[in-house]
Write a protein that holds these residues in place. Structure first.
Motif, PDB file in Angstrom:
ATOM      1  N   SER A   1      12.763  -1.467  -3.375  1.00 47.75           N
ATOM      2  CA  SER A   1      13.501  -0.415  -2.676  1.00 47.75           C
ATOM      3  C   SER A   1      13.617   0.855  -3.497  1.00 47.75           C
ATOM      4  CB  SER A   1      14.914  -0.920  -2.321  1.00 47.75           C
ATOM      5  OG  SER A   1      14.859  -1.981  -1.400  1.00 47.75           O
ATOM      6  N   HIS A   2      13.026   0.880  -4.675  1.00 48.50           N
ATOM      7  CA  HIS A   2      13.100   2.057  -5.535  1.00 48.50           C
ATOM      8  C   HIS A   2      11.872   2.955  -5.351  1.00 48.50           C
ATOM      9  CE1 HIS A   2      15.864  -0.337  -8.501  1.00 48.50           C
ATOM     10  NE2 HIS A   2      16.477   0.041  -7.391  1.00 48.50           N
ATOM     11  N   PRO A   3      12.030   4.247  -5.558  1.00 48.18           N
ATOM     12  CA  PRO A   3      10.868   5.146  -5.464  1.00 48.18           C
ATOM     13  C   PRO A   3       9.901   4.919  -6.626  1.00 48.18           C
ATOM     14  CG  PRO A   3      12.806   6.348  -6.220  1.00 48.18           C
ATOM     15  CD  PRO A   3      13.277   4.981  -5.834  1.00 48.18           C
ATOM     16  N   MET A   4       8.631   5.150  -6.371  1.00 49.71           N
ATOM     17  CA  MET A   4       7.629   5.058  -7.429  1.00 49.71           C
ATOM     18  C   MET A   4       6.512   6.052  -7.143  1.00 49.71           C
ATOM     19  SD  MET A   4       5.412   1.579  -6.750  1.00 49.71           S
ATOM     20  CE  MET A   4       4.432   1.921  -8.222  1.00 49.71           C
ATOM     21  N   THR A   5       5.740   6.364  -8.164  1.00 46.92           N
ATOM     22  CA  THR A   5       4.634   7.310  -8.041  1.00 46.92           C
ATOM     23  C   THR A   5       3.335   6.564  -7.783  1.00 46.92           C
ATOM     24  OG1 THR A   5       5.722   8.827  -9.582  1.00 46.92           O
ATOM     25  CG2 THR A   5       3.372   9.183  -9.164  1.00 46.92           C
TER      26      THR A   5
ATOM     27  N   CYS B   1      -2.692   9.002  -5.470  1.00 45.17           N
ATOM     28  CA  CYS B   1      -2.458  10.345  -4.921  1.00 45.17           C
ATOM     29  C   CYS B   1      -1.288  11.053  -5.586  1.00 45.17           C
ATOM     30  CB  CYS B   1      -2.237  10.271  -3.417  1.00 45.17           C
ATOM     31  SG  CYS B   1      -0.750   9.357  -2.937  1.00 45.17           S
ATOM     32  N   ARG B   2      -0.571  10.366  -6.467  1.00 44.04           N
ATOM     33  CA  ARG B   2       0.551  10.904  -7.236  1.00 44.04           C
ATOM     34  C   ARG B   2       1.761  11.263  -6.390  1.00 44.04           C
ATOM     35  NH1 ARG B   2      -0.194   8.791 -11.596  1.00 44.04           N
ATOM     36  NH2 ARG B   2       1.440  10.157 -12.445  1.00 44.04           N
ATOM     37  N   VAL B   3       1.831  10.792  -5.168  1.00 47.87           N
ATOM     38  CA  VAL B   3       2.981  11.056  -4.306  1.00 47.87           C
ATOM     39  C   VAL B   3       4.115  10.101  -4.687  1.00 47.87           C
ATOM     40  CG1 VAL B   3       3.864  10.900  -1.934  1.00 47.87           C
ATOM     41  CG2 VAL B   3       1.659  11.973  -2.385  1.00 47.87           C
ATOM     42  N   VAL B   4       5.322  10.662  -4.835  1.00 47.14           N
ATOM     43  CA  VAL B   4       6.508   9.867  -5.142  1.00 47.14           C
ATOM     44  C   VAL B   4       7.209   9.515  -3.828  1.00 47.14           C
ATOM     45  CG1 VAL B   4       8.718   9.776  -6.347  1.00 47.14           C
ATOM     46  CG2 VAL B   4       6.789  11.010  -7.361  1.00 47.14           C
ATOM     47  N   ASP B   5       7.417   8.236  -3.595  1.00 47.92           N
ATOM     48  CA  ASP B   5       8.035   7.809  -2.339  1.00 47.92           C
ATOM     49  C   ASP B   5       8.548   6.378  -2.505  1.00 47.92           C
ATOM     50  OD1 ASP B   5       8.895   7.757   0.249  1.00 47.92           O
ATOM     51  OD2 ASP B   5       6.909   7.581   1.164  1.00 47.92           O
TER      52      ASP B   5
ATOM     53  N   LYS C   1       0.819  -1.209   0.000  1.00 49.18           N
ATOM     54  CA  LYS C   1       0.000   0.000   0.000  1.00 49.18           C
ATOM     55  C   LYS C   1       0.850   1.255   0.000  1.00 49.18           C
ATOM     56  CE  LYS C   1      -4.104  -1.971   2.212  1.00 49.18           C
ATOM     57  NZ  LYS C   1      -5.029  -1.901   3.363  1.00 49.18           N
ATOM     58  N   CYS C   2       0.270   2.320  -0.530  1.00 49.74           N
ATOM     59  CA  CYS C   2       0.914   3.635  -0.578  1.00 49.74           C
ATOM     60  C   CYS C   2       1.156   4.138   0.846  1.00 49.74           C
ATOM     61  CB  CYS C   2       0.024   4.606  -1.345  1.00 49.74           C
ATOM     62  SG  CYS C   2       0.527   6.347  -1.246  1.00 49.74           S
ATOM     63  N   ASN C   3       2.292   4.775   1.055  1.00 56.69           N
ATOM     64  CA  ASN C   3       2.605   5.320   2.370  1.00 56.69           C
ATOM     65  C   ASN C   3       1.821   6.592   2.685  1.00 56.69           C
ATOM     66  OD1 ASN C   3       4.458   3.348   3.040  1.00 56.69           O
ATOM     67  ND2 ASN C   3       6.210   4.497   2.268  1.00 56.69           N
TER      68      ASN C   3
ATOM     69  N   PHE D   1      -2.599   5.079   1.471  1.00 56.98           N
ATOM     70  CA  PHE D   1      -2.844   3.708   1.936  1.00 56.98           C
ATOM     71  C   PHE D   1      -3.709   2.888   0.974  1.00 56.98           C
ATOM     72  CE2 PHE D   1      -2.127   6.353   5.688  1.00 56.98           C
ATOM     73  CZ  PHE D   1      -1.001   5.733   6.205  1.00 56.98           C
ATOM     74  N   LYS D   2      -3.685   3.260  -0.303  1.00 55.10           N
ATOM     75  CA  LYS D   2      -4.355   2.458  -1.316  1.00 55.10           C
ATOM     76  C   LYS D   2      -3.346   1.513  -1.967  1.00 55.10           C
ATOM     77  CE  LYS D   2      -7.928   5.894  -2.380  1.00 55.10           C
ATOM     78  NZ  LYS D   2      -8.552   6.736  -3.434  1.00 55.10           N
ATOM     79  N   ALA D   3      -3.862   0.439  -2.536  1.00 53.06           N
ATOM     80  CA  ALA D   3      -2.977  -0.581  -3.110  1.00 53.06           C
ATOM     81  C   ALA D   3      -2.232  -0.044  -4.331  1.00 53.06           C
ATOM     82  CB  ALA D   3      -3.785  -1.806  -3.495  1.00 53.06           C
ATOM     83  N   LEU D   4      -0.920  -0.294  -4.364  1.00 53.13           N
ATOM     84  CA  LEU D   4      -0.104   0.123  -5.506  1.00 53.13           C
ATOM     85  C   LEU D   4       0.017  -0.980  -6.543  1.00 53.13           C
ATOM     86  CD1 LEU D   4       2.812   1.790  -3.516  1.00 53.13           C
ATOM     87  CD2 LEU D   4       1.015   2.963  -4.750  1.00 53.13           C
TER      88      LEU D   4
END
Length: 412
Positions: A377-381, A385-389, A356-358, A361-364
């Protein structure tokens, strides 16, 4: 008058050579730099007062860290090890690597002085040539690369750098930072635990010299082999990038010991493989205060360690399990004594909660969808919510517990 000017220059050089100017921690802080065995560097800050000379050992370790950085830079990624060594202090390589050459003065960058030679260097070089000619006339020359394999216990593939862009996905659980050839010799338990002390290991710095392999008696007999334990040095004269990266990073922080991220046990760091009685890994999240911040390919990472006991789950108290589904985390397939370039705790998410998104909290990902170990371990969008983390890399206390029941209670 000329001799007097040369004498004055020599006095100034001797005065400058008293203190080692290596960035970070000096390996021999109590010993002045002997100019006849020093390496001279130049700072592009005209007002620099940090000095111009390093102990040769300090320079070689520092240079190893710069070479590891160069390996991740632009066109240098396609260069061979020999090309990187040859190009580092020329314009071709230095233009790429200078950012890793910051001086202690804080306002300039260091570069090896290729035009300087220690006093008496020409005489020593001539004597060495004569000695080699005498040796060649008396016996057959030694085979090339003999020194590189002098302390090898088996043959293996090359060790990938800590900044490798991708990881192989052939391991049953995790892929180590080096490839293992199918024909690699498996060592029996007695062969490892009775191994000889490695001469010339260079343990005159802050790191320990491993005198035996008795600590690995903790492992089951079938795991005491060169598949499960990283025991061979690779690269030129045994100085491969992964080892230099770890040792230079920890030396810069003056950390001859590290602590396990799970049980907090203190572990000695050794100057040759196996580097630790456990394994290192890089994570974009600082799981513990003891994790060391590093820069890899421009990204902030944290060098973290897990001890062998926690990897092998030697007793029930060392077992951790997912807070959401109860599945045990198992690190027993990881290679000991080396480093992984991704977060080993987050490389195998066991349930949908871990995907889930940090932020929202929706499924990625779909629960059945899987990535390569290092990709977690890599960042993704986040598509919602379009947040990169680094969404898949979560705090250990969020993901794991040491309690069997009930679940959904924070670890530890």
């Amino acid at each position: 008058m000329a001799p007097r000017r040369q004498g004055a220059t020599g006095e100034r050089e001797a005065e400058e050579a008293r203190g080692c100017c290596v960035p970070g921690e000096c390996l021999r802080p109590r010993e002045p730099v002997r100019i006849e065995d020093a390496v001279r560097v130049l700072c592009n800050n005209d007002t620099c007062a940090a000095g111009r000379y390093m102990h040769r050992e300090c320079f070689e370790q520092w240079e190893g860290g710069v070479l590891a950085y160069l390996k991740s830079c632009g066109r240098a990624r396609s260069w061979s090890e020999r090309q990187r060594h040859q190009n580092l202090w020329t314009k071709k390589g230095y233009d790429l690597a200078f950012k890793a050459c910051g001086c202690r003065c804080g306002r300039g960058h260091l570069k090896k002085d290729l035009d300087w030679a220690p006093p008496g260097a020409a005489i020593r070089a001539e004597e060495e040539k004569k000695r080699r000619r005498r040796t060649r006339s008396g016996r057959t020359p030694a085979a090339p690369d003999g020194r590189a394999r002098a302390f090898s216990l088996s043959s293996s593939g090359s060790c990938s750098p800590p900044s490798a862009p991708s990881e192989p996905s052939t391991s049953p659980t995790h892929a180590p930072t080096h490839a293992v050839t199918p024909a690699k010799k498996i060592l029996s338990k007695p062969e490892i635990v009775s191994d000889r002390i490695r001469a010339g290991a260079g343990a005159n710095g802050i790191f320990s010299r491993r005198l035996d392999f008795s600590t690995f008696n903790l492992l089951p007999k079938h795991k005491v082999n060169s598949y499960q334990i990283k025991i061979e040095d690779e690269g030129n004269h045994g100085n491969d990038d992964t080892r230099l990266f770890i040792l230079s990073t920890l030396a810069g922080q003056h950390k001859p010991k590290v602590s396990c991220s799970l049980c907090k046990e203190t572990l000695h760091v050794f100057d040759r493989y196996p580097l630790v009685d456990g394994t290192f890994f890089l994570s974009p999240r600082q799981h513990t205060s003891g994790a060391v911040e590093v820069k890899v390919e421009g990204r902030t990472q944290y060098l973290t360690c897990v001890c062998m006991g926690c990897l092998e789950r030697c007793d029930p108290e060392r077992t951790i399990r997912c807070r959401f589904c109860g599945q045990k985390w198992d690190g027993s397939s990881l290679v000991l004594g080396t480093m992984y370039s991704y977060d080993i705790f987050m490389a195998t998410p066991c349930c949908a909660e871990r995907l889930k998104c940090n932020n929202c909290f929706k499924a990625l990902l779909h629960p059945q969808q899987r990535l390569n170990y290092s990709d977690y371990s890599h960042p993704m969008t986040c598509p919602h919510c379009r947040v990169v983390d680094n969404h898949f890399v979560k705090p250990l206390s969020y993901c794991f517990t040491k309690r069997t029941f009930p679940l959904f209670q924070q670890w530890p």
